[in-house]
Design a protein around this motif. Structure first.
Motif, PDB file in Angstrom:
ATOM      1  N   ALA A  50      57.885 154.452  64.129  1.00  0.00           N
ATOM      2  CA  ALA A  50      58.954 155.411  64.422  1.00  0.00           C
ATOM      3  C   ALA A  50      60.204 155.080  63.609  1.00  0.00           C
ATOM      4  O   ALA A  50      60.859 155.982  63.065  1.00  0.00           O
ATOM      5  N   TYR A  53      59.538 156.202  60.049  1.00  0.00           N
ATOM      6  CA  TYR A  53      59.664 157.659  59.928  1.00  0.00           C
ATOM      7  C   TYR A  53      61.134 158.049  59.913  1.00  0.00           C
ATOM      8  O   TYR A  53      61.559 158.860  59.093  1.00  0.00           O
ATOM      9  N   TYR A  57      62.397 159.736  56.482  1.00  0.00           N
ATOM     10  CA  TYR A  57      62.569 161.189  56.510  1.00  0.00           C
ATOM     11  C   TYR A  57      63.886 161.638  57.128  1.00  0.00           C
ATOM     12  O   TYR A  57      64.246 162.805  57.018  1.00  0.00           O
ATOM     13  N   ALA A  61      62.277 163.896  60.343  1.00  0.00           N
ATOM     14  CA  ALA A  61      61.180 163.071  60.867  1.00  0.00           C
ATOM     15  C   ALA A  61      60.339 163.835  61.885  1.00  0.00           C
ATOM     16  O   ALA A  61      59.113 163.705  61.897  1.00  0.00           O
ATOM     17  N   ILE A  65      56.419 164.467  61.194  1.00  0.00           N
ATOM     18  CA  ILE A  65      55.389 163.878  62.068  1.00  0.00           C
ATOM     19  C   ILE A  65      54.541 164.970  62.709  1.00  0.00           C
ATOM     20  O   ILE A  65      53.347 164.786  62.934  1.00  0.00           O
ATOM     21  N   HIS A  68      52.038 165.771  60.111  1.00  0.00           N
ATOM     22  CA  HIS A  68      51.046 164.701  60.030  1.00  0.00           C
ATOM     23  C   HIS A  68      50.081 164.759  61.216  1.00  0.00           C
ATOM     24  O   HIS A  68      48.891 164.489  61.057  1.00  0.00           O
ATOM     25  N   MET A  69      50.593 165.104  62.394  1.00  0.00           N
ATOM     26  CA  MET A  69      49.722 165.233  63.567  1.00  0.00           C
ATOM     27  C   MET A  69      48.736 166.381  63.378  1.00  0.00           C
ATOM     28  O   MET A  69      47.566 166.284  63.752  1.00  0.00           O
ATOM     29  N   LEU A  84      49.946 158.934  66.237  1.00  0.00           N
ATOM     30  CA  LEU A  84      51.086 159.752  65.832  1.00  0.00           C
ATOM     31  C   LEU A  84      51.764 160.409  67.030  1.00  0.00           C
ATOM     32  O   LEU A  84      52.981 160.595  67.037  1.00  0.00           O
ATOM     33  N   VAL A  87      53.990 157.803  68.375  1.00  0.00           N
ATOM     34  CA  VAL A  87      55.148 157.652  67.484  1.00  0.00           C
ATOM     35  C   VAL A  87      56.126 158.797  67.709  1.00  0.00           C
ATOM     36  O   VAL A  87      57.340 158.589  67.765  1.00  0.00           O
ATOM     37  N   SER A  88      55.609 160.000  67.862  1.00  0.00           N
ATOM     38  CA  SER A  88      56.472 161.157  68.116  1.00  0.00           C
ATOM     39  C   SER A  88      57.231 161.001  69.433  1.00  0.00           C
ATOM     40  O   SER A  88      58.424 161.302  69.513  1.00  0.00           O
TER      41      SER A  88
END
Length: 107
Positions: A50, A53, A57, A61, A65, A68-69, A84, A87-88
């Motif tokens: 995190a 990211y 970004y 971010a 993300i 990416h997910m 992910l 992380v989100s």
């Protein structure tokens, strides 16, 4: 007659050996697959991702993300997408300030 008995014995031994090797091989494959499984990332790994990211970004971010997910949804297993998602959630938890929380709670 002796020849027929010998041939039958060899065929039986070959078939039995083949099945025995197949069963042992299958058990070994299952064992190695079980031992090869990767462990879930720790909370420290999630926080580090995190932070990266956020650092890389910046304000984008959350959008990145999400992309990416979406891309991870096409992977053969769901481990990367679950990572992910964590992380989100970490990005969301750390981006909200105490002031914003207080304002959201007040009527």
């Amino acid at each position: 007659m002796e020849l027929l008995s010998t041939v039958t014995t060899w065929i039986y031994a070959g078939i039995a050996t083949w099945y025995g090797v197949a069963i042992i091989g299958g058990v070994l494959i299952l064992l190695f697959e079980r031992l090869d499984r990767r462990r879930e990332p720790s909370d420290a790994d999630v926080q580090q991702a995190a932070d990266r990211y956020r650092q890389w970004y910046g304000e984008l971010a959350f959008t990145v993300i999400g992309d990416h997910m979406l891309a991870a949804g096409f992977a053969p297993d769901g481990r990367h997408r679950r990572f992910l998602k964590r992380v989100s959630a970490e990005l969301l938890a750390t981006s909200v300030s105490d002031e914003d929380r207080a304002r959201a709670i007040e009527p």
